[in-house]
Enzyme design. Structure first.
Site, PDB file in Angstrom:
ATOM      1  N   ALA A 175      42.110  47.395  52.384  1.00 37.82           N
ATOM      2  CA  ALA A 175      43.287  46.627  52.761  1.00 37.82           C
ATOM      3  C   ALA A 175      43.468  45.338  51.961  1.00 37.82           C
ATOM      4  CB  ALA A 175      43.218  46.275  54.256  1.00 37.82           C
ATOM      5  N   ASP A 176      42.665  45.160  50.901  1.00 36.90           N
ATOM      6  CA  ASP A 176      42.786  43.918  50.126  1.00 36.90           C
ATOM      7  C   ASP A 176      42.531  44.182  48.639  1.00 36.90           C
ATOM      8  OD1 ASP A 176      43.268  41.190  49.888  1.00 36.90           O
ATOM      9  OD2 ASP A 176      41.167  40.641  50.179  1.00 36.90           O
ATOM     10  N   PRO A 177      43.321  45.097  48.028  1.00 38.65           N
ATOM     11  CA  PRO A 177      43.043  45.485  46.645  1.00 38.65           C
ATOM     12  C   PRO A 177      43.694  44.577  45.603  1.00 38.65           C
ATOM     13  CG  PRO A 177      44.802  46.844  47.490  1.00 38.65           C
ATOM     14  CD  PRO A 177      44.420  45.901  48.604  1.00 38.65           C
ATOM     15  N   ASN A 220      39.376  41.704  43.437  1.00 38.00           N
ATOM     16  CA  ASN A 220      38.481  42.680  44.054  1.00 38.00           C
ATOM     17  C   ASN A 220      38.378  43.975  43.257  1.00 38.00           C
ATOM     18  OD1 ASN A 220      38.030  40.935  46.164  1.00 38.00           O
ATOM     19  ND2 ASN A 220      39.563  41.849  47.504  1.00 38.00           N
TER      20      ASN A 220
END
Length: 242
Positions: free
Chosen positions: A120-122, A126
């Site tokens: 949920a945090d690409p 990251n």
């Protein structure tokens, strides 16, 4: 203290969400709660190591994806130990950059359509391009589990809107939590079709969806306060990620 600061931030965010939901409609407190669960989950490194293991089991064998191993024996709630990854942060230029983006899109679609374990945090901090040309994921604090029922509900909703199948649209709007009842479908369905057309640049094809634009369109419907329409928290997570 990070947890105390995060707790205060979430308290203020939820109070604001409660006030905004009265003004513009929608279940904003529920969305704030979903964000809070992800935020506090990201502060628990044991949980993040477990997420890393799960993601690695699903995607570590992909020939063009690299998932570092977590060292669970050394990891504690406030200390995370993982395999080191050499790589370059985006944006990546040229053909190699396009290839990496394609890998990321293919992996994200597989998460949504097949496995349900969703990164949920690409953002580019990251994701790394390794020297061998693989896409490496290095942060697993903010993950979401999308149920099979919700995944198939999204597919059904998009297909129904494209084919103007009112019964299929109705079934999946209710199933996913966008609607509580069917009283205003005659108004909502044309509005959703318009939102889909705007989010695809006029083509109406699911493959052309601009997810940021789609989120803005859905927020606009919710703000109109004419329809009892709400965006489910899990859908906000998906839109944010894509």
């Amino acid at each position: 203290d990070v947890e105390a600061s995060a707790s205060l931030d979430m308290y203020l965010l939820r109070r604001t969400a409660m006030w905004l939901s009265k003004v513009r409609g929608g279940d904003l407190p529920q969305i704030a709660d979903a964000f809070g669960m992800q935020l506090f989950g990201e502060l628990d490194y044991v949980r993040e190591a477990n997420n890393c293991d799960r993601f690695g089991e699903l995607y570590g064998d992909w020939s063009d994806v690299m998932v570092p191993r977590a060292c669970n024996s050394l990891t504690r709630q406030k200390v995370l130990v993982m395999e080191w990854v050499d790589g370059e942060k985006g944006p990546w230029k040229g053909k190699d950059g396009i290839d990496i983006v394609k890998i990321g899109l293919r992996c994200s679609v597989d998460q949504l359509m097949t496995t349900g374990l969703f990164h949920a945090d690409p953002h580019r901090g990251n994701l790394l391009k390794t020297p061998s040309g693989k896409l490496a994921f290095i942060d697993f604090g903010m993950m979401a589990d999308i149920s099979e029922e919700d995944r198939y509900g999204l597919f059904g909703l998009v297909i129904g809107l494209q084919n103007k199948d009112l019964s299929l649209v109705t079934e999946n709007l209710l199933k996913l939590g966008f609607l509580k009842d069917t009283k205003q479908l005659d108004v909502l369905v044309p509005r959703l079709r318009e939102a889909l057309m705007n989010a695809t640049g006029g083509t109406g094809k699911a493959s052309d969806v601009n997810f940021a634009r789609l989120q803005a369109e859905l927020d606009s419907i919710s703000r109109e306060n004419v329809l009892k329409f709400a965006t489910p928290p899990f859908f906000t997570v998906i839109i944010r990620s894509l």
